[in-house]
Design a protein around this motif. Structure first.
Motif, PDB file in Angstrom:
ATOM      1  N   ARG B 153      18.234  24.233 -93.680  1.00 55.42           N
ATOM      2  CA  ARG B 153      17.953  25.101 -92.629  1.00 55.42           C
ATOM      3  C   ARG B 153      16.932  26.016 -91.996  1.00 55.42           C
ATOM      4  O   ARG B 153      17.396  27.301 -91.188  1.00 55.42           O
ATOM      5  CB  ARG B 153      19.347  26.699 -91.833  1.00 55.42           C
ATOM      6  CG  ARG B 153      20.987  25.945 -93.122  1.00 55.42           C
ATOM      7  CD  ARG B 153      21.157  25.450 -91.273  1.00 55.42           C
ATOM      8  NE  ARG B 153      20.703  24.587 -90.593  1.00 55.42           N
ATOM      9  CZ  ARG B 153      21.726  23.583 -90.245  1.00 55.42           C
ATOM     10  NH1 ARG B 153      22.835  23.379 -91.055  1.00 55.42           N
ATOM     11  NH2 ARG B 153      21.043  22.473 -89.760  1.00 55.42           N
ATOM     12  N   LEU B 154      15.700  25.611 -92.570  1.00 49.06           N
ATOM     13  CA  LEU B 154      14.720  26.002 -92.282  1.00 49.06           C
ATOM     14  C   LEU B 154      14.309  26.232 -90.825  1.00 49.06           C
ATOM     15  O   LEU B 154      13.089  26.701 -90.384  1.00 49.06           O
ATOM     16  CB  LEU B 154      13.345  25.569 -93.499  1.00 49.06           C
ATOM     17  CG  LEU B 154      13.740  26.157 -94.530  1.00 49.06           C
ATOM     18  CD1 LEU B 154      12.865  25.195 -95.290  1.00 49.06           C
ATOM     19  CD2 LEU B 154      12.779  27.378 -94.712  1.00 49.06           C
ATOM     20  N   GLU B 155      14.177  25.189 -90.153  1.00 46.25           N
ATOM     21  CA  GLU B 155      14.719  25.374 -88.912  1.00 46.25           C
ATOM     22  C   GLU B 155      14.988  26.324 -88.026  1.00 46.25           C
ATOM     23  O   GLU B 155      14.033  26.837 -87.606  1.00 46.25           O
ATOM     24  CB  GLU B 155      14.630  24.265 -88.447  1.00 46.25           C
ATOM     25  CG  GLU B 155      13.932  22.229 -88.551  1.00 46.25           C
ATOM     26  CD  GLU B 155      14.794  21.051 -87.737  1.00 46.25           C
ATOM     27  OE1 GLU B 155      13.915  19.846 -87.506  1.00 46.25           O
ATOM     28  OE2 GLU B 155      16.083  21.512 -88.080  1.00 46.25           O
ATOM     29  N   GLN B 156      16.217  25.825 -88.972  1.00 45.09           N
ATOM     30  CA  GLN B 156      16.774  27.305 -87.786  1.00 45.09           C
ATOM     31  C   GLN B 156      15.764  29.290 -88.355  1.00 45.09           C
ATOM     32  O   GLN B 156      15.497  29.787 -87.653  1.00 45.09           O
ATOM     33  CB  GLN B 156      17.743  27.964 -87.777  1.00 45.09           C
ATOM     34  CG  GLN B 156      18.813  26.707 -87.290  1.00 45.09           C
ATOM     35  CD  GLN B 156      18.876  25.636 -87.953  1.00 45.09           C
ATOM     36  OE1 GLN B 156      18.365  24.927 -88.850  1.00 45.09           O
ATOM     37  NE2 GLN B 156      19.777  24.970 -86.503  1.00 45.09           N
ATOM     38  N   VAL B 157      15.620  29.084 -89.503  1.00 43.97           N
ATOM     39  CA  VAL B 157      15.444  30.306 -89.697  1.00 43.97           C
ATOM     40  C   VAL B 157      13.797  30.470 -89.424  1.00 43.97           C
ATOM     41  O   VAL B 157      13.192  31.710 -88.702  1.00 43.97           O
ATOM     42  CB  VAL B 157      14.421  30.327 -91.215  1.00 43.97           C
ATOM     43  CG1 VAL B 157      14.393  31.107 -92.110  1.00 43.97           C
ATOM     44  CG2 VAL B 157      15.871  30.360 -91.885  1.00 43.97           C
TER      45      VAL B 157
END
Lengths: 279, 279
Positions: B153-157
């Protein structure tokens, strides 16, 4: 002087202290919010340490993750001295936090050091070359995360799960435009028109420290490496192909989906350069 | 009958037992190799439980992750009864393993249950609508992982880290082709030509259980929802816009980058449908 008796491998340090547990609230677990490095240790020294720290710093900058590079260097050097020979895996996460994607005001990163023995790859991989499995999994494009060795690695997990046959030492990964990018745990070099080419990693892929090191060293030996997008046709037309990482060095590629390559002198040259830093 | 005194929130169960630590070798931490669900609990019942379990099963199938759905259902129902009102977060990973991407022959998944209180969103969000922050972070395309609520979920972070101003309740995420896909923790519905449209999630995005539920319920009320790619121009031309998830229900969208929408009767209808399952 007799060496002290060492505890069994693997063993772990969490935030500098012996321990092998982390909080379930760690953002590394919740979101893959962190980075890692896998470092080969020989004769008590962490190989390519400067390159590993440089990549870690780039990743930390991209993720706005506060890291204390001097502290990490000290801990890695101490662990390497203790380990003498083996593998150091450093994981650094954004640490424990409450629920939700928002980064907390106060971040206390978690750093995990794993000391383990070297993987037991067959020596024939380096000597006689390897076959690549043609993975169906494609790498998605995400320029914000390309190049970084972060903890979002489901693409690699899916790709590596495609084959069990041990006669494939690695798997080739294309991107969603069907361009060769890398292997599941290595980078790729192709000999095209008497020059080395390596796929650019601006849209996807991991920028391996051995790749960086070889680009520098080959250039210094009059063999500058061109970094650019590469097609599958070009891969098949290449005179020589190898994959590389900082743990095993250079493996010549001799077969992919029925296509065969022989091992050329230029690959052997790259192999010698790699051996200078991994042995 | 007096209620038993409950321990403070949050509290955690790991593999069914009280505990808040996992092994540093867990593949959830190493690679984000796992899935999660966040479930709203009211009156001792886990809301939209069937939808959550269905999405989990789809994700488990995509990742070839062995999950015992009957066991998970039992544990979620027991935890919901204990919690009475709050949030259940279930994380399921591929468990502890040795180094390397290859999935071990013997997988023992780790399941983590977090019991916490409900987030304290302003009640004005639902009543008066929300402003969306226009995130610069773009969602990459990865059809193999699209729709799944996995732990990468790095994109959301990155997207959620773009704003701190609390006057933005959510952030709009476009994909790498600049198409609106979703918000950082919610899905998106647009009212176009007297019909509801929601962006397709075949290349990126998370298939929210509230989105699924609303698509079913709106269709049953004579308002079938069209799932298709949407452009930014279409978003701005929409008569009504809302975002939704299974924790807060439906928030009307009233502003994005200077563009304003009013809250229409169709959004209020969707809101009533959502409230039937989250309160």
């Amino acid at each position: 002087m007799s060496a002290p008796r060492m505890a069994a491998l693997p063993r772990f340090l969490v935030n500098g202290l012996p321990g092998d547990r982390v909080s379930v609230t760690d953002r590394g677990l919740a979101y893959g919010d962190g980075l890692f490095e896998t470092i080969r240790v020989e004769q008590g020294r962490a190989g390519l340490l400067e390159q590993h720290l440089r990549r870690l710093a780039l990743g930390a900058s991209a993720l706005a993750l506060p890291v204390d590079l001097a502290q990490l260097r000290n801990e890695l050097e101490a662990a390497a001295a203790e380990l003498q020979r083996g593998l150091l895996k450093l994981t650094i996460t954004r640490g424990p936090a409450g629920r939700g994607y928002a980064i907390p005001a106060q971040v206390e990163p978690t750093r995990i050091l794993q000391l383990s023995s070297l993987p037991d790859y067959p020596s024939a991989n380096a000597a006689e070359g390897v076959r690549l499995f043609p993975c169906a999994t494609r790498l998605g494009h995400q320029p914000l995360l390309a190049g970084i060795k972060h903890l979002n690695r489901l693409e690699q997990v899916l790709a590596r799960s495609e084959w069990q046959d041990p006669s494939y030492a690695e798997g080739l990964l294309l991107d969603i435009h069907d361009r060769p990018i890398e292997c599941t745990m290595s980078n790729l070099f192709l000999r095209l028109d008497e020059r080395w080419v390596t796929p650019s990693l601006t849209l996807c892929g991991v920028r391996g420290v051995m790749r960086d090191y070889l680009m520098d060293r080959l250039a210094a030996e009059g063999e500058p490496v061109i970094e650019r997008p590469v097609s599958s046709d070009e891969l098949l037309m290449s005179a020589e192909v190898f994959c590389c990482n900082s743990v095993y060095g250079v493996w010549p590629v001799v077969e992919l989906a029925g296509h065969r390559w022989s091992i050329g002198v230029h690959t052997r040259q790259a192999q010698r350069l790699a051996e200078q830093v991994i042995s």
